[in-house]
Design a protein around this motif. Structure first.
Motif, mmCIF file in Angstrom:
data_model
loop_
_atom_site.group_PDB
_atom_site.id
_atom_site.type_symbol
_atom_site.label_atom_id
_atom_site.label_comp_id
_atom_site.label_asym_id
_atom_site.label_seq_id
_atom_site.Cartn_x
_atom_site.Cartn_y
_atom_site.Cartn_z
ATOM 1 N N VAL A 101 50.662 35.181 40.618
ATOM 2 C CA VAL A 101 49.680 36.122 41.152
ATOM 3 C C VAL A 101 48.292 35.895 40.563
ATOM 4 N N SER A 102 48.222 35.225 39.413
ATOM 5 C CA SER A 102 46.910 34.919 38.835
ATOM 6 C C SER A 102 46.109 33.996 39.736
ATOM 7 N N GLY A 103 46.801 33.290 40.635
ATOM 8 C CA GLY A 103 46.105 32.437 41.585
ATOM 9 C C GLY A 103 45.227 33.210 42.554
ATOM 10 N N GLU A 104 45.404 34.538 42.619
ATOM 11 C CA GLU A 104 44.597 35.381 43.506
ATOM 12 C C GLU A 104 43.236 35.710 42.898
ATOM 13 N N LEU A 105 43.080 35.503 41.591
ATOM 14 C CA LEU A 105 41.845 35.887 40.900
ATOM 15 C C LEU A 105 40.779 34.814 41.087
ATOM 16 N N THR A 106 39.730 35.164 41.816
ATOM 17 C CA THR A 106 38.663 34.211 42.096
ATOM 18 C C THR A 106 37.314 34.856 41.816
ATOM 19 N N LEU A 107 36.564 34.258 40.898
ATOM 20 C CA LEU A 107 35.234 34.765 40.577
ATOM 21 C C LEU A 107 34.192 34.144 41.507
ATOM 22 N N PRO A 108 33.091 34.856 41.748
ATOM 23 C CA PRO A 108 32.025 34.296 42.587
ATOM 24 C C PRO A 108 31.494 32.997 41.998
ATOM 25 N N ASP A 109 31.096 32.098 42.863
ATOM 26 C CA ASP A 109 30.525 30.826 42.438
ATOM 27 C C ASP A 109 29.268 30.574 43.275
ATOM 28 N N PRO A 110 28.083 30.540 42.676
ATOM 29 C CA PRO A 110 27.847 30.555 41.226
ATOM 30 C C PRO A 110 27.877 31.975 40.660
ATOM 31 N N GLU A 149 39.248 29.794 32.224
ATOM 32 C CA GLU A 149 38.142 28.832 32.139
ATOM 33 C C GLU A 149 36.869 29.424 32.735
ATOM 34 N N ARG A 150 37.013 30.139 33.849
ATOM 35 C CA ARG A 150 35.850 30.754 34.488
ATOM 36 C C ARG A 150 35.284 31.895 33.633
ATOM 37 N N VAL A 151 36.174 32.665 33.033
ATOM 38 C CA VAL A 151 35.708 33.772 32.191
ATOM 39 C C VAL A 151 34.985 33.238 30.953
ATOM 40 N N LEU A 152 35.469 32.162 30.380
ATOM 41 C CA LEU A 152 34.785 31.561 29.240
ATOM 42 C C LEU A 152 33.389 31.072 29.647
ATOM 43 N N ALA A 153 33.265 30.605 30.883
ATOM 44 C CA ALA A 153 31.944 30.200 31.380
ATOM 45 C C ALA A 153 31.028 31.417 31.510
ATOM 46 N N VAL A 154 31.596 32.557 31.911
ATOM 47 C CA VAL A 154 30.829 33.802 31.968
ATOM 48 C C VAL A 154 30.231 34.124 30.595
#
Length: 238
Positions: free
Chosen positions: A87-96, A141-146
């Motif tokens: 279900v974590s595959g559903e989590l998508t952050l805006p890019d950029p 990985e995306r959250v660490l980029a945040v």
């Protein structure tokens, strides 16, 4: 508890679970896929809760024998690991990203809340240590980029992610529990009279002052936003 005396997620070998085998699997083509079995388990949990997820029930959902399922998931703990990552595959952050790390971190938390409300079993599943799978790692990985603009070191960034996730999980668990409680108007009125009496007894001045403060919106969204703002706006990056 597993046969080796370990309990919960401690019995799951992350290398065996998530890393590809050194040699391709030989023999007859499997009748089922790990993806299909995991999706079936998620569907059961979404509809009926984690207690309903048993190896026997999932086997019945996919039309397999119970014993054949053990080659895909040797126990329920492994199955839970697969479910959480699925279900974590559903989590998508805006890019950029916006570049405002506090705003982006609040977006992360709102995504997590919506995600956990879609899968009400997740807060309980996350309450024990989970070994991050590929989908979970992609989101991390995306959250660490945040958090890159904060200047925090790597360990601190991971702590912030854990702190936000724990906050959201705890809040959603409470939110779900409250939604399940049906209170009559009579019960609500009785509670209000009780608190008014306690506030007027002279022994609880701090509580009396708190209860006399102007009311605030109590909708789930408004309450979550207030709590989230206090948490994120108060994070110290020095």
């Amino acid at each position: 508890m597993s046969s080796d005396g370990k309990s919960g997620a401690e019995s799951v070998d992350p290398e065996q679970l998530w890393l590809p085998p050194a040699e391709p699997r030989r023999g007859r083509r499997p009748s089922f896929s790990r993806q299909a079995i995991t999706a079936a388990a998620v569907a059961v949990a979404d509809a009926e809760g984690l207690d309903a997820v048993t190896m026997r029930r999932v086997a019945a959902e996919v039309g397999a024998g119970v014993m054949s399922l053990y080659s895909y998931a040797p126990d329920k703990e492994t199955l839970l690991e697969l479910m959480v990552d699925h279900v974590s595959g559903e989590l998508t952050l805006p890019d950029p990203l916006s570049g405002d790390w506090r705003a982006d971190l609040k977006t992360v938390a709102r995504l997590q809340r919506a995600h956990m409300l879609r899968h009400p079993w997740l807060p309980a599943a996350l309450s024990t240590r989970r070994v991050p799978g590929p989908n979970t790692l992609a989101f991390l990985e995306r959250v660490l980029a945040v958090l890159r603009p904060t200047g925090l070191d790597g360990a601190a960034k991971l702590e912030v992610f854990a702190q936000i996730t724990a906050f959201v999980a705890g809040h959603v668990a409470h939110e779900i529990a409250q939604a399940d409680v049906t209170r009559s108007p009579e019960r609500a009125a009785a509670e209000a009279r009780y608190l008014a009496a306690v506030a007027a007894d002279g022994r609880h001045p701090e509580l009396a002052e708190a209860l006399s403060a102007p009311g605030r919106p109590l909708t789930p969204d408004a309450t979550f936003t207030r709590f989230l703002n206090r948490l994120v706006d108060g994070l110290d990056t020095d």
